[in-house]
Design an enzyme around this catalytic site. Sequence first.
Site, PDB file in Angstrom:
ATOM      1  N   LYS A  64     -11.279 -10.374  41.327  1.00 26.94           N
ATOM      2  CA  LYS A  64     -10.201  -9.260  41.645  1.00 26.94           C
ATOM      3  C   LYS A  64     -10.020  -8.826  43.169  1.00 26.94           C
ATOM      4  O   LYS A  64      -9.444  -8.654  43.689  1.00 26.94           O
ATOM      5  CB  LYS A  64     -10.424  -8.188  40.733  1.00 26.94           C
ATOM      6  CG  LYS A  64     -10.087  -8.569  39.203  1.00 26.94           C
ATOM      7  CD  LYS A  64     -10.377  -7.611  37.937  1.00 26.94           C
ATOM      8  CE  LYS A  64     -11.661  -7.060  37.835  1.00 26.94           C
ATOM      9  NZ  LYS A  64     -12.641  -8.065  37.476  1.00 26.94           N
ATOM     10  N   THR A  65     -11.395  -8.408  43.488  1.00 26.23           N
ATOM     11  CA  THR A  65     -11.728  -7.982  44.776  1.00 26.23           C
ATOM     12  C   THR A  65     -11.187  -8.924  45.706  1.00 26.23           C
ATOM     13  O   THR A  65     -10.743  -8.768  46.823  1.00 26.23           O
ATOM     14  CB  THR A  65     -13.204  -7.396  44.877  1.00 26.23           C
ATOM     15  OG1 THR A  65     -13.489  -6.568  43.974  1.00 26.23           O
ATOM     16  CG2 THR A  65     -13.297  -6.777  46.356  1.00 26.23           C
ATOM     17  N   ASP A 109     -10.418   0.024  42.805  1.00 27.97           N
ATOM     18  CA  ASP A 109     -11.269  -0.841  41.634  1.00 27.97           C
ATOM     19  C   ASP A 109     -11.494   0.190  40.798  1.00 27.97           C
ATOM     20  O   ASP A 109     -11.372   1.419  40.725  1.00 27.97           O
ATOM     21  CB  ASP A 109     -12.524  -1.264  42.750  1.00 27.97           C
ATOM     22  CG  ASP A 109     -13.288  -2.251  41.973  1.00 27.97           C
ATOM     23  OD1 ASP A 109     -12.626  -2.944  40.749  1.00 27.97           O
ATOM     24  OD2 ASP A 109     -14.277  -2.668  42.259  1.00 27.97           O
ATOM     25  N   THR A 158     -11.288  -3.791  34.461  1.00 31.60           N
ATOM     26  CA  THR A 158     -12.022  -4.883  33.447  1.00 31.60           C
ATOM     27  C   THR A 158     -11.449  -4.514  32.032  1.00 31.60           C
ATOM     28  O   THR A 158     -11.808  -5.335  31.104  1.00 31.60           O
ATOM     29  CB  THR A 158     -13.472  -4.315  33.378  1.00 31.60           C
ATOM     30  OG1 THR A 158     -13.795  -3.210  33.385  1.00 31.60           O
ATOM     31  CG2 THR A 158     -14.243  -5.072  34.679  1.00 31.60           C
ATOM     32  N   ARG A 217     -19.155 -14.882  40.331  1.00 32.91           N
ATOM     33  CA  ARG A 217     -20.218 -14.043  40.772  1.00 32.91           C
ATOM     34  C   ARG A 217     -21.492 -14.471  40.407  1.00 32.91           C
ATOM     35  O   ARG A 217     -22.511 -14.492  41.147  1.00 32.91           O
ATOM     36  CB  ARG A 217     -20.039 -12.454  40.457  1.00 32.91           C
ATOM     37  CG  ARG A 217     -21.128 -11.672  41.032  1.00 32.91           C
ATOM     38  CD  ARG A 217     -20.986 -10.327  41.018  1.00 32.91           C
ATOM     39  NE  ARG A 217     -20.021  -9.875  41.780  1.00 32.91           N
ATOM     40  CZ  ARG A 217     -18.995  -8.964  41.186  1.00 32.91           C
ATOM     41  NH1 ARG A 217     -18.874  -8.672  39.829  1.00 32.91           N
ATOM     42  NH2 ARG A 217     -17.884  -8.552  42.128  1.00 32.91           N
TER      43      ARG A 217
HETATM   44  P1  ADP Z   1     -14.366  -8.798  40.844  1.00 35.01           P
HETATM   45  O1  ADP Z   1     -13.740  -8.014  41.780  1.00 35.01           O
HETATM   46  O2  ADP Z   1     -13.148  -9.319  39.877  1.00 35.01           O
HETATM   47  O3  ADP Z   1     -15.394  -8.288  40.090  1.00 35.01           O
HETATM   48  P2  ADP Z   1     -14.946 -10.502  43.310  1.00 35.01           P
HETATM   49  O4  ADP Z   1     -13.851 -10.829  43.813  1.00 35.01           O
HETATM   50  O5  ADP Z   1     -16.014  -9.552  43.762  1.00 35.01           O
HETATM   51  O6  ADP Z   1     -14.803 -10.260  41.494  1.00 35.01           O
HETATM   52  O7  ADP Z   1     -15.760 -11.796  43.002  1.00 35.01           O
HETATM   53  C1  ADP Z   1     -17.161 -11.910  43.177  1.00 35.01           C
HETATM   54  C2  ADP Z   1     -17.559 -13.199  44.039  1.00 35.01           C
HETATM   55  O8  ADP Z   1     -17.230 -14.359  43.532  1.00 35.01           O
HETATM   56  C3  ADP Z   1     -16.878 -13.293  45.645  1.00 35.01           C
HETATM   57  O9  ADP Z   1     -17.488 -12.664  46.475  1.00 35.01           O
HETATM   58  C4  ADP Z   1     -16.452 -14.542  45.695  1.00 35.01           C
HETATM   59  O10 ADP Z   1     -17.715 -15.119  46.266  1.00 35.01           O
HETATM   60  C5  ADP Z   1     -16.625 -15.498  44.273  1.00 35.01           C
HETATM   61  N1  ADP Z   1     -15.180 -15.511  43.758  1.00 35.01           N
HETATM   62  C6  ADP Z   1     -14.550 -15.066  43.070  1.00 35.01           C
HETATM   63  N2  ADP Z   1     -13.422 -15.515  42.620  1.00 35.01           N
HETATM   64  C7  ADP Z   1     -13.431 -16.810  43.525  1.00 35.01           C
HETATM   65  C8  ADP Z   1     -12.333 -17.971  43.543  1.00 35.01           C
HETATM   66  N3  ADP Z   1     -11.268 -17.770  42.839  1.00 35.01           N
HETATM   67  N4  ADP Z   1     -12.806 -18.940  44.559  1.00 35.01           N
HETATM   68  C9  ADP Z   1     -13.880 -18.701  44.962  1.00 35.01           C
HETATM   69  N5  ADP Z   1     -14.771 -17.924  44.951  1.00 35.01           N
HETATM   70  C10 ADP Z   1     -14.709 -16.780  44.228  1.00 35.01           C
END
Ligand code: ADP
Length: 334
Positions: A64-65, A109, A158, A217
């Site tokens: 998401k981030t 977030d 989430t 992650r």
């Molecule tokens: P969320 O915000 O959903 O908790 P993040 O965007 O922070 O998740 O993702 C965590 C890490 O996972 C990112 O820093 C990245 O390295 C990896 N990641 C997440 N989604 C992808 C994707 N689609 N392709 C490549 N790496 C990804």
Amino acid sequence: GGGWDSSYLADDAEYDDALRPQRLSEVVGQRAVVERLEVFLDATRKRNEPLGHLLLDGPPGLGKTTLASVLPRELGTELQITSGPSLSAPKDLLPYLTNASHGSFLFIDEIHRMPATVEEFIYPAMEDFRVDITLGEGLNARTVNMKLQKFTVIGATTRSGMLTAPLRDRFVRREHLDFYEDVELIEIVRRNAKKLRTEITDEAAFEIARRSRGTPRKANNLLRWARDYATSKADGNITNDIVARAFEMLEIDQIGLERQDRRYLETLIKTFSGGPAGVQALGHSLNIPADTLEDEVEPFLLRSGFIQRSPRGRIVTMAALEHLKLTPPDAGAL
Ligand code: ADP
């Protein structure tokens, strides 16, 4: 966000940032979502209008981030970042709104954790790009209306079910991120090993992927652990043998179950005779907030077919008993 299971593996923003894709083309998987976002971006560019507000929902660590930071980069515009829990009153949100330039992005977030007062304050900002500010107190109080630049809110949650309907309705697009396939996680592990300048065999990349619970992650965290282990105990290259030993040390089994997942299942089996057990009661027994169980533990156990949800609570499945090599506590309940 940090999980309760991260005690042995750092899970902080700095780690995430180093391996985060920079462009939409570097985002692995989530094809349908990415394709829709490309259309959304393209239309925005052609009309030269700010992107409509976007809500991203899905379990932690799925990107998401990442998407929220890639989109403004694709459009060459600014990004401000905040989170629901850090906005305790409208005055905390106001600076972000007034700083937002035309076409820029505001990422919020955990938007479901925004207090009601802040939520009401953001409605007119999202809908009409204005805020109503109350000046003075009591009899002298008056409301002034302030115009904002047209900007884009990207909300991440989430738990989209916890969003109020009025807030949800203010998002033009809503996208749900789902767990990743093993092949996608293998690709992410390979790319990130390269970014970390570490050699990794194909088998080792697969072994990391299958323990990653469908979550990039997690894959990154396990890759970093395997790399540390390889550096400490061998020549720094990540091989099958290194991965097996590294994960044994972490007590992560072949399909990615961790100590705390096993504790959850064992508690459900032993304390609650296999269920049904309410998530609150399970949380009490495990000394873990029920929210955390629902967000971070149960999705994987449900997806793996190790627990089931019923109207009366969680029930352990035969598959879980077999995986843990346990016998049914009360065959009648299963
Ligand atoms: P969320 O915000 O959903 O908790 P993040 O965007 O922070 O998740 O993702 C965590 C890490 O996972 C990112 O820093 C990245 O390295 C990896 N990641 C997440 N989604 C992808 C994707 N689609 N392709 C490549 N790496 C990804």
